[in-house]
Scaffold this motif. Structure first.
Motif, PDB file in Angstrom:
ATOM      1  N   ASN A 194      34.949  63.773   7.176  1.00  0.00           N
ATOM      2  CA  ASN A 194      35.973  64.786   6.952  1.00  0.00           C
ATOM      3  C   ASN A 194      35.324  66.011   6.298  1.00  0.00           C
ATOM      4  O   ASN A 194      34.380  65.887   5.514  1.00  0.00           O
ATOM      5  CB  ASN A 194      37.060  64.239   6.024  1.00  0.00           C
ATOM      6  N   SER A 195      35.830  67.171   6.618  1.00  0.00           N
ATOM      7  CA  SER A 195      35.321  68.386   5.980  1.00  0.00           C
ATOM      8  C   SER A 195      36.430  69.434   5.964  1.00  0.00           C
ATOM      9  O   SER A 195      37.360  69.388   6.773  1.00  0.00           O
ATOM     10  CB  SER A 195      34.093  68.934   6.722  1.00  0.00           C
ATOM     11  N   ALA A 196      36.331  70.355   5.033  1.00  0.00           N
ATOM     12  CA  ALA A 196      37.319  71.417   4.885  1.00  0.00           C
ATOM     13  C   ALA A 196      36.620  72.770   4.910  1.00  0.00           C
ATOM     14  O   ALA A 196      35.801  73.062   4.034  1.00  0.00           O
ATOM     15  CB  ALA A 196      38.101  71.250   3.590  1.00  0.00           C
ATOM     16  N   SER A 197      36.914  73.558   5.935  1.00  0.00           N
ATOM     17  CA  SER A 197      36.387  74.922   6.073  1.00  0.00           C
ATOM     18  C   SER A 197      34.862  74.977   6.072  1.00  0.00           C
ATOM     19  O   SER A 197      34.287  75.991   5.686  1.00  0.00           O
ATOM     20  CB  SER A 197      36.955  75.830   4.973  1.00  0.00           C
ATOM     21  N   ASP A 253      43.917  75.539  10.052  1.00  0.00           N
ATOM     22  CA  ASP A 253      44.790  75.639   8.883  1.00  0.00           C
ATOM     23  C   ASP A 253      44.984  77.100   8.493  1.00  0.00           C
ATOM     24  O   ASP A 253      44.123  77.697   7.840  1.00  0.00           O
ATOM     25  CB  ASP A 253      44.177  74.841   7.726  1.00  0.00           C
ATOM     26  N   ARG A 295      39.076  66.264  10.631  1.00  0.00           N
ATOM     27  CA  ARG A 295      39.552  64.958  10.212  1.00  0.00           C
ATOM     28  C   ARG A 295      38.774  63.906  11.003  1.00  0.00           C
ATOM     29  O   ARG A 295      38.869  63.842  12.228  1.00  0.00           O
ATOM     30  CB  ARG A 295      41.054  64.811  10.477  1.00  0.00           C
ATOM     31  N   HIS A 327      44.914  78.241   4.575  1.00  0.00           N
ATOM     32  CA  HIS A 327      43.710  78.308   3.752  1.00  0.00           C
ATOM     33  C   HIS A 327      43.530  79.720   3.204  1.00  0.00           C
ATOM     34  O   HIS A 327      43.727  80.719   3.912  1.00  0.00           O
ATOM     35  CB  HIS A 327      42.486  77.904   4.585  1.00  0.00           C
ATOM     36  N   ASP A 333      39.361  72.773   9.490  1.00  0.00           N
ATOM     37  CA  ASP A 333      39.078  71.497   8.841  1.00  0.00           C
ATOM     38  C   ASP A 333      38.846  70.431   9.908  1.00  0.00           C
ATOM     39  O   ASP A 333      39.386  70.514  11.019  1.00  0.00           O
ATOM     40  CB  ASP A 333      40.241  71.070   7.942  1.00  0.00           C
TER      41      ASP A 333
END
Length: 312
Positions: free
Chosen positions: A153-156, A101, A165, A104, A163
């Motif tokens: 799921n995780s973000a950064s 991403d 999914r 971000h 990320d």
């Protein structure tokens, strides 16, 4: 504009049907990339923990299906849909999405280089796989996971701008048109199948193995569930508290899942949150992860065995 929207909707359905034929569960998405069908419970006075059991559409990723007739019915219920989402973690592919991403806030100029650095550090090679280019200049890498591993799921968490999914999440399918532009397959990946996730990468993104079970004997006169829960509760909190950087979120997610599965979720929430904050997570991050575990266990009848990989 009406002609463009109609054409986009027609193409979205065609692409969604093609994906479903390949075994990928799909749902219609609006131009905002959100599920196109609103929840049938939106006007209910109290929150409803329904994941489609009511039989009506509008449950987001829980509506995802490979049945072609059902796909057509979902798009008929949302004629404004201009894209489609592909549910991750579902058989037969058990899809895992690696989202690079670039939008971000903390993302480096070259997020792909950040992923290459992770691969070098943890000794894995990313295989050729399906790659989807996003309108913002990012890309989605499609990988497959083992059927007995639940990837959250995780973000950064792995690195800024990367990320993941996993189960309960979805990827915007190629051919979708959003308010920002179109998603399309990267040149050279049109005929590829999703490649297996490298085991070292899987170890980074999947929950770690279970902590040793307490061998404490059951005290006469104490309900078995209570004795088991008390010992396991201490073990789960300790398991989270001793996590190192790179393990913190996955350990917390795994421990929270086990807590909710054993009826201890609400009583251990504060202790797990405190333990996670001790390791360096923010309170908001910790509570969000615990809430994700609560939602997942609400509609998972049995807990999958822990992954065979050891957390790095």
């Amino acid at each position: 504009m009406a002609t463009f929207d109609r054409r986009s909707a027609t193409l979205a359905l065609a692409h969604a049907l093609s994906a479903a034929e390949r075994g990928l569960p799909v749902i219609p998405l609006s131009a905002t990339k959100l599920p196109a069908i609103r929840s049938p419970h939106r006007d209910d006075p109290h929150p409803v923990g329904c994941h489609g059991e009511c039989g009506r559409p509008g449950h987001g990723v829980h509506d995802a299906t490979t049945d072609l007739a059902e796909v057509r019915a979902l798009f008929a219920a949302a004629p404004w849909a201009t894209g489609y989402g592909i549910a991750c973690g579902r058989p037969p592919f058990h899809l895992i999405g690696v989202d690079l991403d670039v939008k971000h806030a903390d993302a480096p100029a070259d997020v792909t280089a950040e992923l290459r650095h992770l691969a070098l550090e943890h000794l894995f090679t990313l295989p050729p796989t399906v790659t989807v280019l996003t309108p913002s200049g990012g890309r989605h890498l499609w990988l497959t996971g083992p059927p007995d591993v639940v990837v959250p799921n995780s973000a950064s968490r792995l690195a800024p701008g990367i990320d993941i999914r996993g189960t309960g999440g979805y990827l915007v399918g190629p051919g979708s048109v959003t308010a920002k532009g179109a998603y399309r397959l990267a040149p050279g990946s049109e005929h590829l199948d999703p490649a297996p996730c490298p085991r070292p990468l899987l170890a980074l993104i999947a929950p770690p193995p279970a902590p040793p079970r307490s061998r404490a004997a059951h005290t006469p006169g104490t309900p078995p569930g209570q004795a088991h829960g008390h010992g396991q509760g201490r073990g789960l909190v300790h398991f989270v508290r001793t996590a190192h950087e790179g393990q913190r979120n996955t350990r917390l997610f795994w421990a929270a899942c086990r807590a909710y599965e054993n009826g201890l979720g609400d009583s251990l929430t504060e202790a797990l949150t405190t333990a996670a904050v001790h390791t360096g997570l923010t309170e908001h991050e910790a509570r969000t992860t615990i809430q994700s575990a609560a939602r997942l266990t609400q509609h998972t009848e049995t807990s999958p065995p822990p992954p065979r990989e050891r957390a790095l």
